[in-house]
Write an enzyme that holds these catalytic residues in place. Structure first.
Site, PDB file in Angstrom:
ATOM      1  N   GLY A  34       3.405   6.339   8.275  1.00 43.69           N
ATOM      2  CA  GLY A  34       4.760   6.508   7.771  1.00 43.69           C
ATOM      3  C   GLY A  34       5.669   5.368   8.192  1.00 43.69           C
ATOM      4  O   GLY A  34       6.722   5.150   7.603  1.00 43.69           O
ATOM      5  N   ASN A  35       5.265   4.614   9.230  1.00 49.87           N
ATOM      6  CA  ASN A  35       6.019   3.428   9.643  1.00 49.87           C
ATOM      7  C   ASN A  35       5.743   2.233   8.728  1.00 49.87           C
ATOM      8  O   ASN A  35       6.456   1.232   8.784  1.00 49.87           O
ATOM      9  CB  ASN A  35       5.676   3.015  11.078  1.00 49.87           C
ATOM     10  CG  ASN A  35       6.504   3.728  12.117  1.00 49.87           C
ATOM     11  OD1 ASN A  35       6.005   4.624  12.791  1.00 49.87           O
ATOM     12  ND2 ASN A  35       7.770   3.361  12.254  1.00 49.87           N
ATOM     13  N   SER A  36       4.692   2.327   7.918  1.00 47.06           N
ATOM     14  CA  SER A  36       4.306   1.203   7.069  1.00 47.06           C
ATOM     15  C   SER A  36       5.480   0.733   6.215  1.00 47.06           C
ATOM     16  O   SER A  36       6.116   1.526   5.526  1.00 47.06           O
ATOM     17  CB  SER A  36       3.147   1.601   6.155  1.00 47.06           C
ATOM     18  OG  SER A  36       1.961   1.775   6.880  1.00 47.06           O
ATOM     19  N   ASP A  93       0.162  -7.623   1.581  1.00 45.74           N
ATOM     20  CA  ASP A  93       0.574  -6.216   1.625  1.00 45.74           C
ATOM     21  C   ASP A  93       2.099  -6.073   1.608  1.00 45.74           C
ATOM     22  O   ASP A  93       2.672  -5.301   2.364  1.00 45.74           O
ATOM     23  CB  ASP A  93      -0.008  -5.519   2.859  1.00 45.74           C
ATOM     24  CG  ASP A  93       0.070  -3.995   2.749  1.00 45.74           C
ATOM     25  OD1 ASP A  93       0.166  -3.494   1.618  1.00 45.74           O
ATOM     26  OD2 ASP A  93       0.057  -3.319   3.795  1.00 45.74           O
ATOM     27  N   GLY A 136      -8.386 -26.733  -3.645  1.00 46.00           N
ATOM     28  CA  GLY A 136      -9.681 -26.968  -4.279  1.00 46.00           C
ATOM     29  C   GLY A 136     -10.751 -27.425  -3.311  1.00 46.00           C
ATOM     30  O   GLY A 136     -11.506 -28.363  -3.602  1.00 46.00           O
ATOM     31  N   VAL A 137     -10.822 -26.748  -2.142  1.00 43.57           N
ATOM     32  CA  VAL A 137     -11.880 -27.045  -1.184  1.00 43.57           C
ATOM     33  C   VAL A 137     -12.525 -25.746  -0.725  1.00 43.57           C
ATOM     34  O   VAL A 137     -11.891 -24.694  -0.721  1.00 43.57           O
ATOM     35  CB  VAL A 137     -11.358 -27.816   0.055  1.00 43.57           C
ATOM     36  CG1 VAL A 137     -10.926 -29.213  -0.302  1.00 43.57           C
ATOM     37  CG2 VAL A 137     -10.241 -27.045   0.747  1.00 43.57           C
ATOM     38  N   HIS A 152       0.814  -1.220   0.000  1.00 47.26           N
ATOM     39  CA  HIS A 152       0.000   0.000   0.000  1.00 47.26           C
ATOM     40  C   HIS A 152       0.850   1.273   0.000  1.00 47.26           C
ATOM     41  O   HIS A 152       0.349   2.352  -0.299  1.00 47.26           O
ATOM     42  CB  HIS A 152      -0.986  -0.008   1.173  1.00 47.26           C
ATOM     43  CG  HIS A 152      -0.389   0.311   2.508  1.00 47.26           C
ATOM     44  ND1 HIS A 152      -0.081  -0.654   3.446  1.00 47.26           N
ATOM     45  CD2 HIS A 152      -0.054   1.486   3.089  1.00 47.26           C
ATOM     46  CE1 HIS A 152       0.414  -0.083   4.526  1.00 47.26           C
ATOM     47  NE2 HIS A 152       0.441   1.222   4.337  1.00 47.26           N
ATOM     48  N   ILE A 174     -14.128 -24.308   2.673  1.00 47.74           N
ATOM     49  CA  ILE A 174     -14.050 -24.689   4.084  1.00 47.74           C
ATOM     50  C   ILE A 174     -14.828 -23.727   4.957  1.00 47.74           C
ATOM     51  O   ILE A 174     -15.150 -22.598   4.549  1.00 47.74           O
ATOM     52  CB  ILE A 174     -12.580 -24.748   4.566  1.00 47.74           C
ATOM     53  CG1 ILE A 174     -11.879 -23.398   4.347  1.00 47.74           C
ATOM     54  CG2 ILE A 174     -11.836 -25.877   3.873  1.00 47.74           C
ATOM     55  CD1 ILE A 174     -10.487 -23.324   4.917  1.00 47.74           C
TER      56      ILE A 174
END
EC number: 3.4.21.107
Length: 491
Positions: free
Chosen positions: A220-222, A148, A278-279, A118, A281
């Protein structure tokens, strides 16, 4: 402090009872674990590997004047409403540059940098700003919205100082951690806290497994690193909970155990290549666990199996509860998507399922998850209506009838969905509490496939004779989305 007061009080009582004069003397506090005296040396050795990420993006222009918040009934309310309504009638379409800031860190001396997706999403230009003042243009090697994460590449004049990933699985709640990043654009900032919790699900995606920390993390820490006290990256800071936008001590980081494989794939392929089973759940509730004879609630309940998928080839069936995948336990439903996603495509692994009360070990070979694949709804033709009214059965708080072409048309039930049709649900019944409604189809009862009303009655009567209180029922909606519910007997 409460412990210290208790110790002092006990010493005073003991001395008075003995009639002995005791001089006041310093009392050593009990030996308690404490945080590090200083992280200065640790921070000094790491901060040059942490970068500030600045991006610019061209967007369609607007006047960009925010509507101020004024109390209802304020004398200014009418003025502001009138002014901003006029502004909206005069749009300015001139393109403009939007700047944003984030954080990142070097993992390869050749110029590989990790940040959040992001932070760089939609950016026209990306610049990595280093602690020594160096600014380098960055390109995106790959990014993944589900975790992310993004991998960037810069071209340094000399080798960079790279950081190492640590093992986030070894973290314990209460361990000390340190964050370095670019909060509010202030540049390299160090904060310290502890691991507040692990395996947090904040409903941001299918692979949520966050580390929660009280180390101050702000806007800003992202994309910045979260370190253990050995200076290893054990998380990538990505989100906070805050009503004000500032840190209130609830921050979240993508654990290194989840990030390492994603980063490797983004570097090699420019995209993620996740495993696929392919399940379909669902969560195993206490009621479903009891109805299936599981004991405690655990695992992931298979509500449907994709035709020709890896699970179908392995013999996995609806009603199975997957409790282990590739040698790792599936404690709850959300564990399975992460384990399957990390599995090596094309390599056989063992899957342990609980089927009708017994554990069964199967082998499956995960395929590759195509991110844009969705199960297509089965097309159905419109058959002629039948005038005859079918017989019905009232059981478990539902009115059931055998499937007919007329009912399939009436409720829009897909051709692939077979069973008995729910035509009415008794208010306040267990069926109603579990969200069953008219038009749903009962596909299984007590893990036995049903096609007629007689098929429904037999397993219910058998369960009642055994003294059971709940019975598992597989329900489908008109489009063929399956789910299990546990219905109370006697409705």
């Amino acid at each position: 402090m409460a412990m210290m007061k208790t110790v002092i009080r006990r010493l005073g009582l003991a001395a008075a009872a003995a009639g002995v004069l005791v001089l006041a003397a310093p009392i050593a506090p009990p030996a308690l674990a404490r945080g590090p005296d200083s992280v200065a040396d640790l921070a000094e050795g790491l901060i040059d590997s942490v970068v500030n990420i600045s991006t610019s993006q061209t967007v369609a222009g607007s006047r960009g004047v925010p509507l101020p918040e004024v109390p209802d009934g304020s004398p200014f309310q009418e003025f502001f409403d009138d002014f901003f309504n006029r502004q909206q009638q005069q749009p300015d379409s001139t393109p403009r540059k939007v700047q944003s800031l984030g954080s990142g860190f070097v993992i390869d001396a050749s110029g590989i940098i990790i940040t959040n997706n992001h932070v760089i999403e939609g950016a026209d230009e990306i610049t990595a700003n280093f602690n020594d003042g160096t600014k380098l243009k960055a390109t995106v090697l790959g990014h993944d919205s589900k975790t992310d994460l993004a991998v960037l590449k810069v071209e340094p004049a000399k080798p960079l100082k790279a950081l190492k990933f640590g093992d986030s699985e070894k973290l314990r709640v209460g361990d000390w951690v340190m964050a370095i990043g670019n909060p509010f654009g202030l540049g390299g900032t160090v904060t310290v806290g502890i691991v507040s919790a692990r395996n947090r699900d904040i409903n941001s995606g299918p692979y949520d497994n966050f580390i929660q920390t009280d180390a101050a993390i702000n806007r800003g820490n992202s994309g910045g690193p979260l370190f253990n006290m050995d200076g290893e990256v054990i998380g990538i800071n990505t989100a906070i909970i805050s009503p004000s936008g500032g840190s209130i001590g609830i921050g979240f980081a993508v654990p290194s155990s989840s990030a390492i494989n994603v980063v490797a794939q983004l570097r090699e392929f420019g995209e993620t290549r996740r495993g696929w089973l392919g399940v379909r759940i669902q969560q195993v509730t206490d009621e479903i666990a009891e109805s299936l004879g599981l004991g405690q609630a655990r695992g992931a309940l298979v509500a449907g199996v994709t035709e020709d998928g890896p699970a179908a080839a392995a013999g996995i069936q609806p009603g199975d509860v997957i409790v282990s995948f590739a040698g790792r336990p599936v404690v709850q439903m959300r564990d399975l998507p992460r384990l399957v996603a990390d599995a090596e495509i094309g390599k056989a692994v063992e899957v342990v399922v609980v089927r009708k009360g017994a554990e069964v070990t199967l082998k499956t070979t995960p395929g590759r998850l195509e991110e844009n694949d969705e199960a297509a709804a089965a097309a159905s033709s419109t058959p002629p209506a039948e005038p005859a009214k079918p017989a019905d059965l009232k059981v478990l708080g539902m009115t059931l009838v055998d499937m007919t072409p007329a009912l399939r048309t009436q409720y829009g039930i897909a051709q692939a969905v077979n069973g008995v049709v729910v035509t009415a649900v008794e208010p306040g019944s267990s069926a109603a509490d579990n969200g069953i409604e008219a038009g749903n189809v009962i596909v299984e009862v007590a893990q036995e496939t049903v096609g007629t009303l007689e098929d429904v009655q037999k397993p219910i009567e058998a369960r009642q004779k055994e003294g059971g209180k709940l019975v598992p029922v597989l329900v489908a909606n008109k489009d063929g989305d399956f789910r299990y519910v546990a219905l109370r007997l006697g409705n």
